[in-house]
Design a protein around this motif. Sequence first.
Motif, mmCIF file in Angstrom:
data_model
loop_
_atom_site.group_PDB
_atom_site.id
_atom_site.type_symbol
_atom_site.label_atom_id
_atom_site.label_comp_id
_atom_site.label_asym_id
_atom_site.label_seq_id
_atom_site.Cartn_x
_atom_site.Cartn_y
_atom_site.Cartn_z
ATOM 1 N N ILE A 1 22.720 -10.302 -14.899
ATOM 2 C CA ILE A 1 23.005 -9.105 -15.828
ATOM 3 C C ILE A 1 21.743 -7.964 -15.587
ATOM 4 N N SER A 2 20.633 -8.403 -15.549
ATOM 5 C CA SER A 2 19.512 -7.604 -15.414
ATOM 6 C C SER A 2 19.648 -6.783 -13.946
ATOM 7 N N GLU A 3 20.437 -7.022 -13.074
ATOM 8 C CA GLU A 3 20.405 -6.482 -11.867
ATOM 9 C C GLU A 3 21.477 -5.523 -11.906
ATOM 10 N N VAL A 4 22.096 -5.409 -12.930
ATOM 11 C CA VAL A 4 23.365 -4.586 -12.954
ATOM 12 C C VAL A 4 22.790 -2.745 -13.103
ATOM 13 N N PRO A 5 21.602 -2.504 -13.652
ATOM 14 C CA PRO A 5 21.175 -1.168 -13.684
ATOM 15 C C PRO A 5 20.922 -0.537 -12.289
ATOM 16 N N LYS A 6 20.624 -1.427 -11.723
ATOM 17 C CA LYS A 6 20.156 -1.147 -10.147
ATOM 18 C C LYS A 6 21.572 -0.656 -9.216
ATOM 19 N N ALA A 7 22.548 -1.141 -9.694
ATOM 20 C CA ALA A 7 23.857 -0.911 -9.002
ATOM 21 C C ALA A 7 24.249 0.681 -8.703
ATOM 22 N N ASP A 8 24.876 0.873 -7.560
ATOM 23 C CA ASP A 8 25.516 2.173 -7.495
ATOM 24 C C ASP A 8 26.957 2.389 -7.967
ATOM 25 N N VAL A 9 27.721 1.279 -7.925
ATOM 26 C CA VAL A 9 29.025 1.282 -8.642
ATOM 27 C C VAL A 9 29.496 -0.027 -9.076
ATOM 28 N N VAL A 10 30.572 -0.136 -9.829
ATOM 29 C CA VAL A 10 31.098 -1.265 -10.587
ATOM 30 C C VAL A 10 32.397 -1.224 -10.401
ATOM 31 N N ILE A 11 32.922 -2.225 -9.410
ATOM 32 C CA ILE A 11 34.536 -2.114 -9.024
ATOM 33 C C ILE A 11 35.483 -3.016 -9.895
ATOM 34 N N HIS B 1 39.907 -7.890 -16.009
ATOM 35 C CA HIS B 1 39.549 -9.079 -15.766
ATOM 36 C C HIS B 1 38.396 -9.502 -14.782
ATOM 37 N N TYR B 2 38.268 -8.428 -13.758
ATOM 38 C CA TYR B 2 37.225 -8.668 -12.853
ATOM 39 C C TYR B 2 36.187 -7.286 -12.605
ATOM 40 N N ALA B 3 34.921 -7.560 -12.494
ATOM 41 C CA ALA B 3 34.075 -6.645 -12.348
ATOM 42 C C ALA B 3 32.799 -7.198 -11.368
ATOM 43 N N VAL B 4 32.603 -6.086 -10.336
ATOM 44 C CA VAL B 4 31.899 -6.416 -9.184
ATOM 45 C C VAL B 4 30.859 -5.259 -9.160
ATOM 46 N N ALA B 5 29.247 -5.446 -9.317
ATOM 47 C CA ALA B 5 28.443 -4.469 -9.267
ATOM 48 C C ALA B 5 27.825 -4.332 -7.692
ATOM 49 N N ILE B 6 27.735 -3.496 -7.106
ATOM 50 C CA ILE B 6 27.498 -3.045 -5.842
ATOM 51 C C ILE B 6 26.317 -1.984 -5.639
ATOM 52 N N ARG B 7 25.346 -2.345 -4.698
ATOM 53 C CA ARG B 7 24.299 -1.470 -4.461
ATOM 54 C C ARG B 7 24.096 -1.309 -2.873
ATOM 55 N N TYR B 8 23.824 -0.203 -2.624
ATOM 56 C CA TYR B 8 23.419 0.228 -1.001
ATOM 57 C C TYR B 8 22.549 1.093 -0.805
ATOM 58 N N ASP B 9 21.221 0.511 -0.307
ATOM 59 C CA ASP B 9 20.033 0.964 0.077
ATOM 60 C C ASP B 9 20.151 1.236 1.648
ATOM 61 N N LYS B 10 20.127 2.455 2.172
ATOM 62 C CA LYS B 10 20.616 2.403 3.387
ATOM 63 C C LYS B 10 19.216 2.531 4.221
ATOM 64 N N ASN B 11 18.265 2.633 3.497
ATOM 65 C CA ASN B 11 16.925 2.815 4.066
ATOM 66 C C ASN B 11 16.147 1.274 4.330
ATOM 67 N N LYS B 12 16.823 0.248 3.362
ATOM 68 C CA LYS B 12 16.463 -1.257 3.454
ATOM 69 C C LYS B 12 17.447 -2.256 4.064
ATOM 70 N N ASP C 1 21.455 -2.873 5.840
ATOM 71 C CA ASP C 1 22.250 -2.414 6.790
ATOM 72 C C ASP C 1 23.760 -2.425 6.277
ATOM 73 N N ALA C 2 24.071 -3.207 4.951
ATOM 74 C CA ALA C 2 25.191 -3.182 4.302
ATOM 75 C C ALA C 2 25.160 -3.316 2.765
ATOM 76 N N PRO C 3 26.104 -2.991 2.105
ATOM 77 C CA PRO C 3 26.052 -3.057 0.629
ATOM 78 C C PRO C 3 25.953 -4.473 0.172
ATOM 79 N N ARG C 4 25.335 -4.627 -0.982
ATOM 80 C CA ARG C 4 25.054 -5.888 -1.263
ATOM 81 C C ARG C 4 25.545 -6.219 -2.782
ATOM 82 N N VAL C 5 26.085 -7.441 -3.205
ATOM 83 C CA VAL C 5 26.822 -7.594 -4.488
ATOM 84 C C VAL C 5 25.542 -8.060 -5.371
ATOM 85 N N LEU C 6 25.297 -7.370 -6.584
ATOM 86 C CA LEU C 6 24.221 -7.501 -7.524
ATOM 87 C C LEU C 6 24.743 -8.596 -8.710
#
Length: 353
Positions: free
Chosen positions: A254-264, A269-280, A282-287
């Motif tokens: 839960i503490s990682e959610v504020p770092k996300a770019d979007v929540v799908i 019923h479902y929620a997935v928080a995703i972050r993508y840092d193109k500088n660090k 190669d692909a988006p990551r599930v937080l």
Amino acid sequence: MADDLEKTEEPTPKKLEDARKEGNVPKSMEFSGFVILFISSLILIFYIKYITGDLEEYFKYIASLIGVELTLRRFYDVILNTLFYVFKILLPIMLVIVIAAIIANVSQIGFLFTIKPVIPNFEKINPIKGFKKLFSIKTFIESLKTILKVSIAFVVGYYLFLQFLSEIPKLALMSVLEQIKWFGQKSMILIFSMLGVFFVFALIDFVYQRYTYKKSLRMSKQEIKDEFKQTEGNPEVKAKIRQIQREMAKKRMISEVPKADVVITNPTHYAVAIRYDKNKEDAPRVLAKGVDNLALKIKEIARLNDIMIVENPPLARELYRVVEVGEIIPPKLFKAVAEILAYVYRAKRREKE
């Protein structure tokens, strides 16, 4: 219930380790004795050549005392010189025997240091138990084994001795050097024949001791169950620990959610928080990800931190199913996630404008 109490199961690794710590290990005295005798015999065969000079020197010293007045001082000198030569000759042999004993024990049980077997235990000097042990089956087997070993060694020795006797008349025709060589050869035959007999008994005893050792440590099914509970812990306690671990993992997620770019979401019923840092990366990551109440919590935190929430039911379900928290999304979902991220980035640019 009776089956649970019968000691029919092989000892567990923990039971074997506990027995080892107590100094209870499978050790064959026959095998140790053979190794000591074998190494000592080999060393003695080669060592005789080197002590001949010392013996000759000592006998010359004794011969020089013939006809000399034996005073108290000279008597002390004889004693000291005799002790010196005895010590000089026997010390290497004693060291070899000690080393051979160490090798014999290490080869059987490995390196083990424990003082528990030498700690005084008054139960061991119980006369009643001692009397029972004296007439036990184990004592009978050991006695029978000793008698059998001595008998076979005697028969083999006697047979060889008869063979040697048949060659004695030839000795009269030999020189002194040839006679010494003959005695040396026959001594080697006798020594190694005896060693062969002792080796057979040592090998049998080695196998027998390991079999009886394992048998003495056999466990009942109930003992194995109790050991498992003791080792693994009470199931209720383990369940409580796992629950606490899940709660801690949930809080970290839960503490990682504020770092996300979007929540799908799907959207309820479902929620997935995703972050993508193109500088660090190669692909988006599930937080973070969750269903039902946890999904509502993720969306609530997203709203509080101005993180865009995008409804895409098929993608939300698939991300929740195939991607664990902390993992990057698989290639098959790149395109769908990339489209959502592009939409989010465009929306954020429009807001800034």
